[in-house]
Design a protein around this motif. Structure first.
Motif, short mmCIF file in Angstrom:
data_model
loop_
_atom_site.label_atom_id
_atom_site.label_comp_id
_atom_site.label_asym_id
_atom_site.label_seq_id
_atom_site.Cartn_x
_atom_site.Cartn_y
_atom_site.Cartn_z
N SER B 98 3.26 32.82 70.64
CA SER B 98 3.96 33.54 69.58
C SER B 98 4.43 34.91 70.06
O SER B 98 4.97 35.69 69.30
N TYR B 99 4.22 35.19 71.32
CA TYR B 99 4.63 36.49 71.84
C TYR B 99 5.57 36.29 73.01
O TYR B 99 5.23 35.65 74.00
N ASP B 100 6.77 36.84 72.90
CA ASP B 100 7.71 36.84 74.00
C ASP B 100 7.56 38.16 74.74
O ASP B 100 7.84 39.22 74.19
N LYS B 101 7.14 38.09 75.97
CA LYS B 101 6.83 39.30 76.72
C LYS B 101 8.09 40.11 76.97
O LYS B 101 9.10 39.59 77.43
#
Lengths: 113, 114
Positions: B98-101
């Motif tokens: 759920s996290y796009d770096k």
């Protein structure tokens, strides 16, 4: 509308003292939350990010820790500050999933003496 | 490393001129963003361009993206003294979570002289 708050704005602390910086977000639910540090004249270094309450990911090993006790509250802490912890600390949030535009708080200028 | 690198590091122009800043990166990206930071303040999002887009406009801002060259440019037309700030590019890639770096570059410091 959404707003993000950080406090304090500036902080001068002696080496070895504890630290607590707080960030809160209003007007949105279940955001991704981020702590960054910015050295003078440099880019941003991601310290921690959180995708939910109690979920913290650390990007770099360091003297700092983060906690997310509530959905829209993100806290950066240290038990004993080092000189190298000086810098400009920025909190940011983004929508969970989807476009990852980040919204930044005003920042906290920390000086460790 | 995915990190974007802005070029030039510093830019000084006269009011009314155009300012062009470039960003290069090393790995495939999902999108690229440009942010602005006034001295001692937080960053403000300017524009996001997706990997399948080539150009976007927002007011006096024009952003291009060339994924074959892994580079982007930010053009500010008819600059004003109030445009004086640091400008950062930030690249992101999907992580399958759920996290796009998002990785920020070191920034370009723009000075617009009245």
């Amino acid at each position: 509308s959404q707003t993000i708050h950080q406090w304090p704005a500036t902080l001068v602390q002696p080496v070895g003292s504890p630290l607590s910086l707080e960030c809160t977000v209003e007007g949105t639910s279940n955001p991704n939350l981020y702590w960054y540090r910015q050295a003078a004249g440099r880019g941003l270094q991601l310290l921690f990010y959180s995708v939910g309450i109690g979920q913290i990911s650390s990007e770099v090993p360091q003297n700092l820790s983060a906690s997310r006790p509530q959905d829209r509250q993100f806290i950066l802490s240290s038990k004993k500050l080092l000189l190298s912890d000086s810098g400009f600390y920025l909190c940011a949030w983004s929508v969970l999933q989807g476009a990852n535009e980040q919204f930044f708080g005003p920042g906290t200028r920390l000086t460790v003496l | 490393s995915q990190q974007g690198e802005e070029d030039p590091q510093a830019l000084s122009i006269q009011e009314g001129e155009n300012a062009t800043m470039n960003c290069s990166y090393k790995t495939s990206i999902n999108n690229l963003q440009w942010y602005r930071q006034n001295s001692g303040r937080g960053l403000v999002h300017l524009i996001l361009i997706r990997s399948n887009e080539r150009e976007k406009h927002s007011g006096r801002l024009r952003v291009t993206l060339d994924t074959s060259k892994k580079s982007s440019s930010l053009l500010i037309t008819a600059s004003r003294a109030a445009d004086t700030a640091s400008y950062f590019c930030a690249t992101s890639r999907e992580t399958g979570t759920s996290y796009d770096k998002v990785i920020f570059g070191p920034g370009t410091s723009l000075s617009v002289i009245p």
